[in-house]
Design a protein around this motif. Structure first.
Motif, PDB file in Angstrom:
ATOM      1  N   LYS A 118     -28.239-133.528  39.237  1.00 22.85           N
ATOM      2  CA  LYS A 118     -28.792-134.924  39.152  1.00 22.85           C
ATOM      3  C   LYS A 118     -30.027-135.544  38.341  1.00 22.85           C
ATOM      4  O   LYS A 118     -29.935-134.295  37.859  1.00 22.85           O
ATOM      5  N   ASP A 119     -30.017-137.124  37.946  1.00 19.15           N
ATOM      6  CA  ASP A 119     -31.152-136.897  37.170  1.00 19.15           C
ATOM      7  C   ASP A 119     -32.340-136.914  37.777  1.00 19.15           C
ATOM      8  O   ASP A 119     -32.260-136.028  39.491  1.00 19.15           O
ATOM      9  N   CYS A 120     -33.451-136.011  37.155  1.00 18.72           N
ATOM     10  CA  CYS A 120     -34.774-136.144  37.880  1.00 18.72           C
ATOM     11  C   CYS A 120     -35.532-136.265  38.182  1.00 18.72           C
ATOM     12  O   CYS A 120     -36.106-136.489  39.575  1.00 18.72           O
ATOM     13  N   ASP A 158     -36.230-141.287  31.070  1.00 14.13           N
ATOM     14  CA  ASP A 158     -34.813-141.914  31.960  1.00 14.13           C
ATOM     15  C   ASP A 158     -33.772-141.354  32.147  1.00 14.13           C
ATOM     16  O   ASP A 158     -32.943-141.152  32.396  1.00 14.13           O
ATOM     17  N   LYS A 159     -33.435-140.364  30.815  1.00 16.23           N
ATOM     18  CA  LYS A 159     -32.254-139.528  30.664  1.00 16.23           C
ATOM     19  C   LYS A 159     -32.246-138.546  31.274  1.00 16.23           C
ATOM     20  O   LYS A 159     -31.188-138.230  31.033  1.00 16.23           O
ATOM     21  N   TYR A 161     -31.833-134.836  32.953  1.00 15.21           N
ATOM     22  CA  TYR A 161     -31.082-134.554  34.634  1.00 15.21           C
ATOM     23  C   TYR A 161     -31.464-132.748  34.346  1.00 15.21           C
ATOM     24  O   TYR A 161     -31.196-132.097  33.283  1.00 15.21           O
ATOM     25  N   ARG A 201     -29.265-137.110  28.746  1.00 14.64           N
ATOM     26  CA  ARG A 201     -27.981-136.874  28.818  1.00 14.64           C
ATOM     27  C   ARG A 201     -27.533-138.355  27.882  1.00 14.64           C
ATOM     28  O   ARG A 201     -28.676-139.100  27.475  1.00 14.64           O
TER      29      ARG A 201
END
Length: 202
Positions: A118-120, A158-159, A161, A201
């Protein structure tokens, strides 16, 4: 009269010779003293030159040593500059680990499986809403990995994961559990080690 003239001439000649001879001797003595003084002066000059050379020798050695040190420093500085010029490969992942978390590995894996891939930001949101003992240390660990990525490797927050996360056995504390009739049975209190890898990502 002629004889008297001759005698007077002889006397005059002898007188003149006498007068001239000591003068010649004086000039020779002056010449010898002048030669001696010039020799002494030359010897003194040579001695002074030798002393100066001896005094200059250690100075020259020191100057050579200083030049050698300066050259070595320049070589080291050049090597360091070349080493800095070498382009290091860009880091694409950041790691974090929590050692001896007071939770069994089995219970920690129940929480970890919810977050993997999942994204952080999404993972932290999930962990905040899960009522479990291992949710707080796992969320804290993911935040630590994000901080490592952004501060140390200039990744975009923001990117990020959760690329991989796993829990393994930590220390084991062996204790006694009191039982009936004064007996006791063994009890093992397990701890776990959690490892997180965060990537950016594309």
């Amino acid at each position: 009269m002629a004889e008297t003239k001759k005698t007077t001439k002889k006397v005059e000649a002898t007188e003149t010779e006498k007068e001239t001879k000591p003068a010649a001797k004086k000039t020779t003595t002056r010449k010898t003293t002048a030669k001696k003084t010039t020799k002494k002066v030359e010897e003194n000059v040579e001695k002074v030159e030798k002393v100066e050379e001896v005094a200059k020798a250690p100075k020259a050695k020191r100057a050579k040593k200083a030049d050698d040190k300066a050259a070595k420093k320049e070589v080291k500085a050049n090597k360091k500059a070349e080493a800095k010029k070498v382009v290091k490969p860009t880091v694409t992942e950041a790691h974090a680990k929590a050692i001896s978390v007071k939770c069994t590995p089995r219970k920690a894996r129940l929480v970890i499986d919810l977050v993997r891939g999942k994204d952080c930001d999404e993972a932290i949101g999930i962990l905040n809403n899960v009522n479990h003992k291992a949710s707080r240390p796992v969320a804290k660990l993911i935040k630590s990995a994000m901080a490592n990525a952004t501060n140390n490797f200039n990744m975009n927050e923001d990117k990020l994961y959760v690329a991989s996360i796993q829990a393994s056995d930590g220390i084991k504390m062996r204790r006694y559990l009191p039982r009936a009739k004064g007996s006791a049975s063994g009890m093992v209190k397990r701890f776990c080690n959690i490892y997180v890898t965060v990537k950016e990502r594309n």
